[in-house]
Design a protein around this motif. Structure first.
Motif, PDB file in Angstrom:
ATOM      1  N   ASN A 341       0.820  -1.594  -0.089  1.00  0.00           N
ATOM      2  CA  ASN A 341       0.533   0.034  -0.183  1.00  0.00           C
ATOM      3  C   ASN A 341       0.870   1.152  -0.251  1.00  0.00           C
ATOM      4  O   ASN A 341       2.052   1.540   0.844  1.00  0.00           O
ATOM      5  CB  ASN A 341      -0.633  -0.134   1.160  1.00  0.00           C
ATOM      6  N   GLY A 342       0.535   2.284  -0.396  1.00  0.00           N
ATOM      7  CA  GLY A 342       1.295   3.421  -0.813  1.00  0.00           C
ATOM      8  C   GLY A 342       2.128   3.277  -1.409  1.00  0.00           C
ATOM      9  O   GLY A 342       3.107   4.700  -1.348  1.00  0.00           O
ATOM     10  N   ARG A 343       3.103   2.840  -2.140  1.00  0.00           N
ATOM     11  CA  ARG A 343       4.218   2.424  -2.346  1.00  0.00           C
ATOM     12  C   ARG A 343       4.551   3.171  -3.314  1.00  0.00           C
ATOM     13  O   ARG A 343       3.699   3.249  -4.488  1.00  0.00           O
ATOM     14  CB  ARG A 343       5.102   1.318  -2.303  1.00  0.00           C
ATOM     15  N   GLN A 344       6.297   3.812  -3.755  1.00  0.00           N
ATOM     16  CA  GLN A 344       5.891   4.745  -4.630  1.00  0.00           C
ATOM     17  C   GLN A 344       6.903   4.011  -6.192  1.00  0.00           C
ATOM     18  O   GLN A 344       7.680   3.167  -6.116  1.00  0.00           O
ATOM     19  CB  GLN A 344       7.245   6.018  -4.388  1.00  0.00           C
ATOM     20  N   ILE A 345       5.849   4.045  -7.218  1.00  0.00           N
ATOM     21  CA  ILE A 345       6.703   2.749  -8.220  1.00  0.00           C
ATOM     22  C   ILE A 345       6.918   4.376  -9.300  1.00  0.00           C
ATOM     23  O   ILE A 345       5.976   4.672  -9.886  1.00  0.00           O
ATOM     24  CB  ILE A 345       5.445   1.934  -9.239  1.00  0.00           C
ATOM     25  N   PRO A 346       8.753   4.447  -9.838  1.00  0.00           N
ATOM     26  CA  PRO A 346       8.787   4.852 -10.884  1.00  0.00           C
ATOM     27  C   PRO A 346       8.406   4.253 -12.112  1.00  0.00           C
ATOM     28  O   PRO A 346       8.799   3.144 -11.765  1.00  0.00           O
ATOM     29  CB  PRO A 346      10.117   5.442 -10.069  1.00  0.00           C
ATOM     30  N   SER A 347       8.572   5.145 -13.266  1.00  0.00           N
ATOM     31  CA  SER A 347       8.458   4.512 -14.904  1.00  0.00           C
ATOM     32  C   SER A 347       9.541   5.720 -15.289  1.00  0.00           C
ATOM     33  O   SER A 347       9.794   6.182 -15.506  1.00  0.00           O
ATOM     34  CB  SER A 347       7.527   4.478 -15.251  1.00  0.00           C
TER      35      SER A 347
END
Length: 459
Positions: A341-347
């Motif tokens: 939950n709420g994790r930061q996923i860059p792309s």
């Protein structure tokens, strides 16, 4: 049923999360079986992330030859040797495979080549690739079965034997004219690479624009970049049928009567999880409407003692997301309480220039009703881009009223490497001034943060 072989843990699939979990548990002295039916290490090192970036870099080199005069380089005739491009990719894959095998040997995790399915509670039957079966049992079972390219049920499409991201990487001859179904990021990466190698390319997108979920300024720039490279773009395309055979001649028919003709066709319209034919009803593993294993925020399925990782669990379809799934499970097995939950996923989209993103987009912020201040500069304001003659693009940042960074998007050379600085500030709840006040090396692309944060409206 034969007497099952007992293991401390069984991992089905050797993708990013699955292999790291196998190596981690194996290095603890546990008896681990890692079942893999196709490629050791999963898709990323064999047919997806790394091989595609290898080929994309070859295309970047080709673009430098095309632009040689800009840099004062005079050259004679040159051509692209697709066999050599493919051979370079394969050398990298071979090296990665050796690295993976060494990690399995070091950790003592066992690779079992075959297809695994549940035949009873905590029991897996493996149809071995070499023939025969094995029956394995464990109280801890982890599913990392990945995903595959979607082939839409368009009349004639499957019969045309279209390329997917797998086959297009294996081409040893250049398509005369490549038709690409899908204007998302996978389609864009391959479109640009093949165009730079010398193919004619047409992107066929069902939505009103390429990368249609992105902010309007991103969409506008991406479409202009691709048009400048001579890539044809057809949007709002409703495909009614496909005829012919990819690799020979293929025609895509649209509902408005248009006919798009090419030599090859590539499907890049999405992915579906590999969750079929695994005996899930036998052990009560429920599925989501999209076909993923249903998991809670700790990645536990609805069957006790069974977890899921990565694409098949509905996590964002990125290798780095799967790796974080591994870390969640690893820490929780050791008594932690981590969740997704709420994790930061860059792309990062590895077009040229790259499209890097983390946090909220403007579209998302407006939809949520989140107040923000926008800082934005052209990439040319990061002076390193001028030394590279790579000034196309921009950086922009969304700043909250309390000076926290809400989101960051950059289109420019190597912008993916800028993300960790922004991510660290966001994760640590630092105000944007924490980055703004750094002494940043001149001339680097990261120095552009100074001008970017200078552009943020003051309260």
């Amino acid at each position: 049923m034969s007497t099952p072989e007992q293991y401390d843990a069984i991992v089905i699939g050797s993708g990013e999360g699955g292999k790291y979990l196998s190596w981690h548990l194996g290095s603890q002295g546990k008896k681990i079986a890692n079942i893999e039916d196709k490629r050791i290490g999963g898709a990323c090192p064999n047919i997806a992330c790394l091989p595609s970036k290898n080929v994309i870099h070859s295309a970047k080199v080709a673009s430098f030859f095309q632009r040689g005069a800009e840099f004062g380089i005079v050259h004679g005739k040159w051509h692209v040797d697709m066999e050599a491009v493919s051979a370079r990719r394969q050398r990298m894959i071979d090296g990665l495979r050796d690295m993976h095998l060494a990690n399995y040997a070091k950790s003592h995790a066992e690779i079992v080549m075959g297809f695994g399915r549940f035949i009873a509670d905590k029991t897996i039957e493996v149809a071995l690739n070499a023939g025969g079966t094995r029956t394995l049992r464990s109280d801890y079972i982890f599913l990392d079965t990945g995903s595959r390219a979607t082939i839409d049920p368009i009349p004639g499409l499957a019969e045309a034997s279209p390329l997917t991201h797998i086959e297009v990487l294996e081409l040893t001859t250049l398509p005369e004219h490549l038709l690409i179904l899908g204007g998302g990021f996978i389609g864009l990466e391959f479109a640009q690479a093949m165009r730079r190698f010398g193919a004619n390319v047409t992107i066929i997108e069902r939505n009103p624009s390429l990368v249609h979920r992105e902010d309007p300024d991103v969409v506008e720039l991406v479409q202009q970049l691709f048009q400048d490279e001579g890539i044809d773009i057809v949007t709002n395309a409703n495909i009614t049928s496909v005829e012919g055979a990819s690799g020979k001649s293929v025609i895509v028919h649209l509902s408005d009567g248009a006919r798009l003709e090419g030599s090859h066709i590539l499907v890049a319209t999405g992915r579906i999880p590999n969750t079929q034919n695994m005996g899930l009803d036998t052990v009560g593993i429920k599925m989501t409407p999209a076909g993923h294993f249903q998991v809670n925020d700790r990645l536990e399925t609805t069957a006790p003692g069974v977890w899921a990782i990565g694409d098949c669990a509905g996590s964002p379809y990125f290798t780095h997301a799967s790796y974080d799934d591994f870390r969640i499970i690893r820490d929780n097995l050791a008594g932690g309480n981590r969740t997704k939950n709420g994790r930061q996923i860059p792309s990062v989209t590895f077009t040229d220039p790259e499209i890097a993103h983390v946090g909220l987009t403007e579209i998302e912020a407006k939809k949520q009703g989140t107040t923000y201040r926008l800082g934005k500069i052209p990439m040319a304001a990061a002076l390193r881009s001028r030394t590279l003659d790579e000034t196309r693009g921009f950086m922009k940042v969304l700043i909250a009223l309390d000076d926290q960074i809400l989101g960051f998007t950059a289109i420019g050379p190597g912008t993916g490497e800028l993300l960790p600085v922004i991510q660290l500030a966001m994760t640590a709840d630092m105000p944007y001034s924490a980055v703004h006040n750094l002494i940043l090396t001149h001339p680097t692309l990261s120095e552009g943060f100074l001008n970017l944060f200078n552009s943020v409206p003051k309260l």
